[in-house]
Design a protein around this motif. Structure first.
Motif, PDB file in Angstrom:
ATOM      1  N   ALA A  31       0.859  -1.186   0.000  1.00 22.46           N
ATOM      2  CA  ALA A  31       0.000   0.000   0.000  1.00 22.46           C
ATOM      3  C   ALA A  31       0.890   1.229   0.000  1.00 22.46           C
ATOM      4  CB  ALA A  31      -0.911   0.010   1.221  1.00 22.46           C
ATOM      5  N   ARG A  32       0.650   2.123  -0.935  1.00 25.67           N
ATOM      6  CA  ARG A  32       1.382   3.395  -1.008  1.00 25.67           C
ATOM      7  C   ARG A  32       0.455   4.504  -0.521  1.00 25.67           C
ATOM      8  NH1 ARG A  32       5.932   3.027  -5.078  1.00 25.67           N
ATOM      9  NH2 ARG A  32       6.067   5.261  -4.743  1.00 25.67           N
ATOM     10  N   PHE A  48      -5.436   5.436   4.909  1.00 28.09           N
ATOM     11  CA  PHE A  48      -5.348   4.033   5.310  1.00 28.09           C
ATOM     12  C   PHE A  48      -6.576   3.249   4.846  1.00 28.09           C
ATOM     13  CE2 PHE A  48      -1.899   5.463   7.921  1.00 28.09           C
ATOM     14  CZ  PHE A  48      -1.061   4.356   8.008  1.00 28.09           C
ATOM     15  N   LEU A  52      -5.467   0.406   2.284  1.00 25.76           N
ATOM     16  CA  LEU A  52      -5.541  -0.956   2.822  1.00 25.76           C
ATOM     17  C   LEU A  52      -6.926  -1.575   2.661  1.00 25.76           C
ATOM     18  CD1 LEU A  52      -3.433  -0.591   6.072  1.00 25.76           C
ATOM     19  CD2 LEU A  52      -2.814  -1.830   3.995  1.00 25.76           C
ATOM     20  N   LEU A  69      -4.725  -2.670  11.602  1.00 28.36           N
ATOM     21  CA  LEU A  69      -3.337  -2.953  11.220  1.00 28.36           C
ATOM     22  C   LEU A  69      -2.831  -4.250  11.841  1.00 28.36           C
ATOM     23  CD1 LEU A  69      -1.720   0.600  11.408  1.00 28.36           C
ATOM     24  CD2 LEU A  69      -2.174  -0.751   9.341  1.00 28.36           C
ATOM     25  N   TYR A  80       2.833  -7.707   4.367  1.00 26.83           N
ATOM     26  CA  TYR A  80       2.286  -6.394   4.041  1.00 26.83           C
ATOM     27  C   TYR A  80       3.392  -5.357   4.100  1.00 26.83           C
ATOM     28  CZ  TYR A  80      -1.649  -9.206   5.446  1.00 26.83           C
ATOM     29  OH  TYR A  80      -2.541 -10.241   5.567  1.00 26.83           O
ATOM     30  N   LEU A  82       3.782  -1.198   3.910  1.00 29.50           N
ATOM     31  CA  LEU A  82       3.167   0.131   3.874  1.00 29.50           C
ATOM     32  C   LEU A  82       4.247   1.138   3.522  1.00 29.50           C
ATOM     33  CD1 LEU A  82       1.059   0.172   7.165  1.00 29.50           C
ATOM     34  CD2 LEU A  82       0.248  -0.180   4.849  1.00 29.50           C
ATOM     35  N   VAL A 128       7.034  -1.171   7.359  1.00 35.08           N
ATOM     36  CA  VAL A 128       6.642   0.212   7.104  1.00 35.08           C
ATOM     37  C   VAL A 128       7.855   0.971   6.581  1.00 35.08           C
ATOM     38  CG1 VAL A 128       5.752   2.351   8.121  1.00 35.08           C
ATOM     39  CG2 VAL A 128       4.945   0.121   8.973  1.00 35.08           C
TER      40      VAL A 128
END
Length: 154
Positions: A31-32, A48, A52, A69, A80, A82, A128
């Motif tokens: 996810a950007r 978010f 997401l 999360l 995942y 981020l 992250v």
């Protein structure tokens, strides 16, 4: 960053070794998110929610974001990543700044953190990446250190 293995601060257009981000096998969801579009708390939650694909029952508060999360079961992935671009601009309109966001990410990352195996430590199931301009890297790393000290178990 050096404090926790699941959060990395990199300058814009910087590079990271792939083995810090991706496992050797399994499905990875990336996810950007854009810190420039996270000027206030509601905008953080919107980024978010969209990035997401948070469930409709998402409560639009920090505890709900942390809970989501720590779960992520609705995304068909084993790992995942981020990526928050312009992370130094997130929550710039809030007096409290990005501290709550960083504490939430650190706590969720701790939940998914690396597991030691006989062959070594693999990447966390949640990684992250906080990207910012090069001049902002030291300040962002210091903010994260402070937030980690506040959330780390005694």
């Amino acid at each position: 960053m050096g404090i926790v293995p699941w959060v990395h601060v990199v300058p814009e257009h910087g590079a990271m070794p792939v083995d810090l981000l991706l496992p050797t096998s399994g499905r990875t969801y990336v996810a950007r998110l854009d810190g420039r579009r996270m000027r206030d708390t509601d905008a953080v939650f919107q980024q978010f929610y969209d990035g997401l694909r948070l469930p409709d029952h998402f409560g639009w508060n920090w505890n709900a974001l942390h809970d989501c999360l720590c779960d992520l079961h609705w995304l068909p992935a084993d790992h995942y990543v981020l990526i928050v671009e312009a992370a130094d601009e997130a929550l710039s309109d809030e007096l409290s700044g990005p501290g709550m966001l960083f504490r939430t990410l650190l706590r969720a990352g701790r939940r998914w953190s690396s597991v030691r195996r006989p062959e070594g430590t693999g990447p966390s199931r949640l990684v992250v990446v906080l990207s910012c301009d090069a001049a902002s890297v030291p300040g962002l790393e210091e903010q994260l250190r402070s937030c980690w000290e506040e959330t780390a178990p005694s």
